[in-house]
Design a protein around this motif. Structure first.
Motif: not given
Length: 537
Positions: A171-185
């Motif tokens: 997403g070239s237009h993406l300004r806000e990304l919320y990934l709270r409380d996942n299992y990301i490393d």
């Protein structure tokens, strides 16, 4: 917008008004009625799903609300003219391919699928929403970021899922990304997808400004990870397992950095110094035993709930004083004479509680030792209670900088008005380097995003009045020599008088004048009355 899509009030067509008719002058009214009729006919002719509510707001936006309807599948017969779809709070587990090749929701800009149980979605599902700008998938059971995200997407909410990597993110237009409380490393950049590794491709987000990765399983972050986010201004990595923070030197434009609740014990020297835009830094609930060095001047520094027991006046004063708000509560302080300067500074800044909203446990420190002060909060103690049983001065270590013995004026406040401050300092005595007489007086408001106003002054004058200030406002005023590069020393906090206080003084003055006038008038009346009685006799 984390909540549900709001339904709007019905469209108001026009008010009844009386108009004078003129030949060929009513065509515009006919056109308006025709267009409006078409809009109403189009809205009323579409079938709203039986389990949903549909409505049109005053601007003509058509929204569909299917919240909390116990739906197990994506609702059918969604009107193609819909702009906002809210399908949150249901029991949907799979988002299959939409029936019909021509089903395209080209008008939808907001889609909310939060609080469902979505496990996966068909690879073509989101292709039907080509103009989507806001997508909410909060609190589902997704294990990866949805594929084929709409190109025009601006805000993406994927918090409280089971996502493990940033694979498929686009997403070239993406300004806000919320990934709270996942299992990301984020090891190896967080790219745990074979197709990207095979194609040797990377991703960049040239417009992303807000990134929330709090509450994940992040331990190591590659130094180059955030080079892919050149405009990143707000980032939260709180509630992770981060210990090495060398990556922060790449956050050139970041303004808000939250590293709280991690395993950080220190920074590499000068790693934060070049973050000139940084305003908010939270290092709470970590393992610091000292303040980090070479910090930029901040509006907010949170060092609460670490393992700090001592603060050296010679070393730490320069790191602590310039910041508007600093939080030291929750540290196991040893409250003796070596910490008295911090207590004095805390007392000086206590008025800030009037301007900020903060947990008092974070703001007000509590003594851990010595025994007779253990458990007592600083707001209940006087600074003269911070004493040492051993009167010997602490031995300086090699890290303690030598003080400059050249003339250094001590700044003080002479008078405070509603829109001005008068400050003074003791002029130099005897032979002093001529350059040291050249001074810079600078001031700014607390919370003023580190914007200073500076003026040149002569050191041997000893007084200056700063005008054009705001009433009832906290200012930080500093004085330094032109040879000094920072404003760490010779600063004072001051609050201008408030409007109400000035009006109070004016009211007292007015009452006093009226009282004096009444007294004089009474005396005069008594005098003339007595004089007239004598004449009558």
């Amino acid at each position: 917008m984390e909540g549900s899509v709001q339904l709007f009030k019905p469209l108001v067509l026009f008010s009844e008004t009386k108009m004078k008719k003129k030949p060929c002058d009513g065509w515009w009214l006919i056109a308006l009625i025709t267009l409006t009729g078409l809009t109403i006919q189009q809205a009323s002719s579409v079938d709203c799903p039986s389990s949903c509510r549909c409505g049109i707001d005053a601007s003509g936006v058509f929204s569909v609300d299917c919240t909390n309807r116990e739906l197990t599948t994506f609702p059918e017969s969604i009107p193609l003219i819909a702009t906002k779809l809210n399908i949150s709070g249901n029991w949907i587990t799979h988002l299959n391919r939409l029936e019909g090749e021509n089903v395209l929701f080209i008008n939808v800009t907001i889609l909310d699928l939060s609080n469902n149980a979505v496990v996966d979605l068909h690879s073509t599902f989101l292709k039907a929403f080509s103009n989507l700008e806001y997508l909410y998938f909060k609190q589902n059971k997704l294990t990866e970021i949805p594929n084929f995200l709409p190109e025009k997407l601006v805000v993406l909410h994927l918090s409280i899922n089971m996502i493990t990597s940033l694979c498929h993110l686009s997403g070239s237009h993406l300004r806000e990304l919320y990934l709270r409380d996942n299992y990301i490393d984020l090891s190896n950049g967080g790219l745990h997808c074979e197709q990207r590794k095979r194609s040797n491709t990377t991703f960049e987000f040239l417009n992303l400004e807000i990134l929330d990765l709090s509450g994940n399983r992040i331990r190591n972050i590659d130094d180059n990870t955030f080079k892919r986010f050149p405009k990143l201004k707000h980032i939260s990595l709180s509630n992770n397992r981060v210990s090495n923070v060398s990556f922060v030197k790449e956050l050139n434009v970041v303004e808000v950095l939250d590293l709280s609740n991690n395993s950080i014990s220190g920074f590499n020297q000068r790693s934060l110094k070049n973050l000139h835009n940084l305003r908010y830094l939270s290092l709470a609930f970590n393992s610091f035993v000292n303040l980090p060095s070479y910090l930029p001047t901040l509006e907010w520094l949170d060092m609460s709930f670490n393992n700090i027991t001592h603060l050296s006046e010679e070393v730490d004063e320069n790191e602590l004083y310039p910041h508007d708000v600093f939080l030291l509560g929750g540290n196991p302080f040893h409250c003796d004479c070596h910490l008295q300067w911090v207590k004095d500074l805390y007392d000086l800044r206590l008025y800030l509680l009037k301007y900020i909203d903060v947990n008092l446990e974070k703001y007000i420190p509590v003594c851990a030792t010595p025994v007779h002060l253990a458990g007592k909060s600083w707001d209940m103690l006087d600074s003269d209670q911070f004493v040492c049983s051993d009167i010997r001065k602490p031995v300086k270590d090699d890290k303690t900088p030598e003080k400059d013995h050249s003339w250094s004026p001590e700044l003080h406040v002479s008078f405070v008005g509603q829109t001005y401050i008068k400050v003074g300092w003791i002029p130099p005595q005897g032979e002093v380097n001529s350059k040291s007489r050249e001074m810079v007086l600078a001031y700014r408001t607390f919370g003023g995003q580190n914007v200073w106003r500076e003026m040149s002054v002569t050191g041997n004058v000893g007084v200056y009045t700063i005008h054009d200030l705001h009433p009832d406002t906290a200012y930080l005023v500093c004085l330094k020599s032109v040879q000094v590069t920072s404003l760490d020393h010779n600063c004072v906090d001051v609050i201008t008088l408030g409007q109400s206080l000035m009006e109070y003084y004016m009211l007292i003055g007015l009452v006093a004048v009226l009282a004096c006038g009444s007294l004089i008038l009474t005396i005069c009346l008594c005098f003339f009355k007595g004089d007239s009685q004598k004449k009558q006799q």
